[in-house]
Scaffold this active site. Structure first.
Site, PDB file in Angstrom:
ATOM      1  N   LYS A 190      -2.733   6.510   0.903  1.00  0.00           N
ATOM      2  CA  LYS A 190      -2.644   6.978   2.294  1.00  0.00           C
ATOM      3  C   LYS A 190      -1.715   8.197   2.323  1.00  0.00           C
ATOM      4  O   LYS A 190      -0.539   8.111   2.683  1.00  0.00           O
ATOM      5  CB  LYS A 190      -2.145   5.855   3.204  1.00  0.00           C
ATOM      6  CG  LYS A 190      -2.460   6.082   4.688  1.00  0.00           C
ATOM      7  CD  LYS A 190      -2.237   4.812   5.478  1.00  0.00           C
ATOM      8  CE  LYS A 190      -2.437   5.028   6.957  1.00  0.00           C
ATOM      9  NZ  LYS A 190      -3.836   5.301   7.348  1.00  0.00           N
TER      10      LYS A 190
ATOM     11  N   ARG B 266       0.826  -1.205   0.000  1.00  0.00           N
ATOM     12  CA  ARG B 266       0.000   0.000   0.000  1.00  0.00           C
ATOM     13  C   ARG B 266       0.865   1.261   0.000  1.00  0.00           C
ATOM     14  O   ARG B 266       0.545   2.246  -0.670  1.00  0.00           O
ATOM     15  CB  ARG B 266      -0.949  -0.016   1.193  1.00  0.00           C
ATOM     16  CG  ARG B 266      -2.046   1.035   1.104  1.00  0.00           C
ATOM     17  CD  ARG B 266      -3.104   0.834   2.160  1.00  0.00           C
ATOM     18  NE  ARG B 266      -2.580   1.067   3.505  1.00  0.00           N
ATOM     19  CZ  ARG B 266      -3.294   0.972   4.614  1.00  0.00           C
ATOM     20  NH1 ARG B 266      -4.574   0.627   4.542  1.00  0.00           N
ATOM     21  NH2 ARG B 266      -2.761   1.200   5.795  1.00  0.00           N
TER      22      ARG B 266
ATOM     23  N   GLU C 177     -16.290   6.142   3.351  1.00  0.00           N
ATOM     24  CA  GLU C 177     -15.453   5.939   4.533  1.00  0.00           C
ATOM     25  C   GLU C 177     -16.112   6.493   5.791  1.00  0.00           C
ATOM     26  O   GLU C 177     -16.962   7.380   5.736  1.00  0.00           O
ATOM     27  CB  GLU C 177     -14.073   6.570   4.335  1.00  0.00           C
ATOM     28  CG  GLU C 177     -13.272   5.903   3.238  1.00  0.00           C
ATOM     29  CD  GLU C 177     -11.791   5.750   3.573  1.00  0.00           C
ATOM     30  OE1 GLU C 177     -11.348   6.226   4.623  1.00  0.00           O
ATOM     31  OE2 GLU C 177     -11.079   5.143   2.758  1.00  0.00           O
TER      32      GLU C 177
END
Length: 340
Positions: free
Chosen positions: A185, A83, A221
């Site tokens: 992220k 990620r 989210e």
């Protein structure tokens, strides 16, 4: 534990505590150096660093756990590596080789072993790997140099005693743009969430829920976490969208729900107008593991799921199974646990 540290393990929050050593590696002229452990918790960088001006930075979060046998283990760090590199690619930063990433995490845990909380306290050692663009740069372009750093902080359980559900409200704001960096992220996503979070807290909610930025009809989210719901016929459902950060906890829960709890699982659109299809709901992520959602306020009505005071039985079973795997009390799927 080789050294004594004066920490009340049972009363740790999610706050910064300076630990002894952190790992720092620099990328320059096309290559990462070998990296090393340093005592200084301050980074000296150019005032013209792209991380400061253009948001060229990303980070990760994972934990080290102490088992009953006093072993220390990491949970799926290879997925954090993947990620991180996905974020690096999106922001035109050099990728960190997986072997280097995992080795850095292990080095940091070993060097700060006495900060890994004892088994049974509910506390863990949180690791924060990050990549930032540095060096002298003025134009809007990739940095000439980069720093890869991993530091660690002992943190307490997200829930104090009782795993009580919390309520959320639907945000009027977007967390990320369509075709933007929602799936990475990166710091900008979190900066954009600070104001909506403040508004939610002022109204008495734990945080806000973001809908899809294009149509504002689908749940994406929950604050800085991923959403899941349990339908009335016991299916584990989680939203699917290119704007959602792919949570390692969420994908672990998808696997656990299917393979351990023998549930049907599905990633699909979750329409806000259809939330009554769920008898339980939750938010999941590394920091909180699972936060049970008591209710969601939408169009001035509070929709309550299982209860505002009690955690639903399936959510509790998912939480117990995942935590059991992380601390070595439930057999883990192959490749999930890395011993330090």
């Amino acid at each position: 534990m080789s050294k004594n540290v004066n920490i009340d393990w049972g009363n740790l929050g999610f706050n910064y505590i300076k630990t002894d050593l952190r790992y720092v590696s620099t990328w320059k002229d096309g290559n990462w150096d070998n990296g090393n452990l340093v005592e200084d918790n301050k980074l000296a960088i150019s005032e013209a660093s792209t991380a400061l001006h253009y948001g060229q930075q990303c980070f990760e979060g994972l934990k080290a756990y102490r088992t009953k046998e006093n072993k220390i283990q990491l949970f799926r760090p290879d997925q954090n590596s993947k990620r991180l590199n996905n974020s690096c690619k999106r922001l035109l930063m050099p990728e960190v080789p997986e072997e280097k990433f995992i080795d850095a995490c292990k080095q940091v845990v070993k060097a700060n072993e006495h900060f890994v909380p004892p088994y049974g306290t509910g506390a863990t050692l949180y690791l924060r790997p990050m990549v930032i663009g540095v060096g002298d740069n003025m134009g809007v372009k990739p940095a000439p140099e980069y720093i890869f750093c991993v530091f660690c902080v002992p943190v307490g359980p997200y829930f104090k005693g009782k795993m009580a559900p919390v309520n959320f409200m639907i945000a009027d704001y977007d967390r990320a743009a369509p075709q933007g960096t929602g799936a990475q992220k990166v710091g900008g996503n979190y900066a954009a969430s600070l104001y909506p979070h403040l508004l939610a807290v002022k109204r008495g909610f734990a945080d806000c829920i973001y809908l899809d930025p294009a149509t504002h009809t689908k749940i994406e989210e929950v604050g800085a976490a991923n959403f899941f719901g349990i339908t009335k016929d016991n299916k584990f459902i989680t939203p699917k969208s290119p704007s959602i950060l792919p949570s390692i906890t969420k994908y672990s829960l998808l696997y656990i729900a299917k393979e351990y709890l023998k549930m049907d699982v599905e990633e699909r659109d979750v329409l806000i107008d259809n939330i009554s299809e769920f008898k339980e709901a939750g938010a999941c992520g590394t920091a909180a593991v699972i936060t049970a959602i008591g209710g969601i306020e939408y169009k001035e009505n509070l929709h309550v799921f299982h209860s505002e005071t009690e955690v639903g039985p399936i959510t509790k079973k998912l939480y117990d199974t995942l935590c059991g795997i992380q601390i070595g009390e439930v057999e883990a799927p192959e490749g999930w646990i890395y011993e330090v």
